[in-house]
Motif scaffolding. Structure first.
Motif, PDB file in Angstrom:
ATOM      1  N   THR A  21     -10.267 -10.509   1.090  1.00  0.00           N
ATOM      2  CA  THR A  21      -8.742 -10.599   0.857  1.00  0.00           C
ATOM      3  C   THR A  21      -8.431 -11.659   1.800  1.00  0.00           C
ATOM      4  N   LYS A  61      -3.780  -4.847  -1.080  1.00  0.00           N
ATOM      5  CA  LYS A  61      -5.234  -4.389  -1.153  1.00  0.00           C
ATOM      6  C   LYS A  61      -5.908  -3.711   0.055  1.00  0.00           C
ATOM      7  N   HIS A  64      -1.951  -2.420  -6.551  1.00  0.00           N
ATOM      8  CA  HIS A  64      -2.123  -3.212  -5.115  1.00  0.00           C
ATOM      9  C   HIS A  64      -0.743  -4.208  -5.123  1.00  0.00           C
TER      10      HIS A  64
END
Length: 455
Positions: A192, A228, A261
């Motif tokens: 991410t 996340k 998220h």
């Protein structure tokens, strides 16, 4: 914003009057005459610098003109509005490309220099350059820039906090990848993290072309997926194995995890006291998009038709062009990872498909993005992604796709059909006197077909 602008006008006048009173009494206290020179030490330019940082340079010009006229009403010096206007104009112009808080000090130096020259001009015009008035006036003009820098440095954080405004200085501090929140993202969700950096490159490349603050766009891209960090293993860019955790849960549960998220990101942003524009973009960067993969998976696995709303993000849709830009860059970067043959034509087709899908889904209905802006975004995204997903020539003598044959080592355990088996290969040392059979010896003789037929 009008309330903030009016407050800055009042604040500038109050600070100017207060410093005039202080400098005037200071001059009298140490026995310097005449005391009227204290007006040249007033930090009037501080207001224009604050307006340039919070609004823009054009607003700062109008602000400087109005405040300069108002200050001339109580100073009793006919040419003082010229002194105040010139200093304010230079201060606002010098802070336009502000990259760090130390640039405020540099702006104060420029204000001091221009104030000295302006005072010299005023003294020449009034024929007072060579009397006792001139040295004290020049001293106050030279030190006024230091006072301006100090006032701006102290007042700016308070204005940002109480009026909930975000300046470029704050954004530059958040752009530092050594911020604790970015370090945590790198450790908890490295996939991410790198995705967010690439999204930042995409949005910054196109931001200026569509009239968006590139600094705000890049910082928002860095922080848009911080939620996340809570459950990174449920997002494909952070999965290390070939087995996905979503294979063991229902599609509806998977969609709820993905929706979470966004909420988690807003909570983390509040915890780290991120500016309001960034919190809004975190909440809006998926809009009310449909999670197509899990929706289709639910349609294939369930008996009845699943409820589409259960597989859509809760929104709201992007309310600003920056939020819409981050949404488009996020979707395009994620989709580009599935391309096998990354030719410029295929990248252009992918960008066009993804952007059109978001547009037709109505996600851009509540922002000010125009069709011209969307066309520019497509071209820039294609250009940047073509550079990122470039090809390399094959290295001669290397075949990176071919797996090396593993050597069997005597006594080593290998796994076969989920069972550990020890490989026992006898070495020549264990049987020193035994030789391999010669060809034709110790082997069964094949019968001669001619003999067999004769019999």
């Amino acid at each position: 914003m009008l309330l903030l602008l009016g407050s800055l006008v009042i604040l500038t006048l109050v600070l100017g009057r207060s410093f005039q009173y202080f400098f005037q009494n200071f001059t009298l206290g140490i026995g310097l005459f005449p005391s009227g020179t204290a007006i040249y030490g007033m930090p009037i330019a501080a207001g224009a610098i604050l307006v340039a940082l919070i609004f823009d340079f054009h607003t700062a010009i109008i602000f400087s003109f109005i405040v300069s006229l108002l200050t001339g009403l109580w100073t009793g010096e006919p040419l003082y509005p010229v002194y105040a206007f010139v200093g304010s104009l230079v201060g606002a112009f010098s802070i336009m490309k502000c990259k760090r808080r130390t640039d405020i000090l540099r702006s104060g130096v420029y204000v001091s220099i221009i104030n000295v020259f302006t005072v010299i001009g005023i003294l020449l015009f009034t024929d007072r350059l060579f009397d006792e008035y001139a040295p004290i006036a020049l001293l106050y003009a030279a030190t006024s820039g230091i006072v301006v820098s100090a006032v701006v440095s102290l007042v700016l954080p308070a204005i940002e906090y109480f009026f909930k405004v975000t300046t470029d200085i704050t954004l530059l501090e958040l752009l530092d990848l050594n911020q604790p929140i970015m370090k945590n993202l790198l450790i908890a969700a490295p996939g991410t993290y790198h995705h967010s950096v690439i999204v930042g490159n995409l949005v910054e490349a196109v931001a200026e072309d569509i009239g968006v603050n590139p600094l705000l766009a890049r910082v928002s891209a860095y922080y848009h997926d911080i939620g996340k960090m809570k459950m990174p293993e449920y997002f494909v860019e952070n999965q290390k194995g070939t087995v996905s955790r979503h294979d063991r849960i229902t599609p509806h549960m998977s969609s709820m995890i993905l929706m979470a998220h966004v909420k988690e990101g807003v909570e983390i942003a509040r915890e780290y006291k991120l500016p309001e524009p960034i919190k809004d973009i975190i909440q809006q960067h998926h809009g009310t998009c449909l999670m197509t993969y899990f929706y289709q998976k639910a349609r294939d696995s369930e008996n009845g038709e699943p409820i589409e709303e259960n597989y859509r993000y809760q929104g709201p849709k992007p309310q600003s062009r920056v939020a819409a830009l981050v949404m488009l860059a996020d979707a395009v970067e994620a989709a580009s990872r599935v391309l096998q043959n990354t030719t410029p034509a295929r990248i252009e087709s992918l960008v066009d498909t993804i952007v059109n899908h978001i547009f037709l889904d109505g996600q851009l209905d509540e922002c000010e993005l125009t069709l011209k802006d969307i066309s520019i975004i497509k071209k820039k995204f294609t250009y940047v992604l073509t550079g990122i997903l470039h090809k390399r020539i094959e290295y001669p003598g290397f075949n990176f796709e071919e797996k090396k044959k593993e050597k069997i080592v005597p006594g080593e355990e290998v796994t076969l059909n989920n069972k550990n088996i020890r490989i026992e290969v006898p070495s020549q040392d264990e049987y020193p006197n035994k030789k391999p059979p010669e060809k034709g010896k110790g082997q069964p003789q094949k019968s001669d077909p001619s003999v067999k037929s004769a019999r």
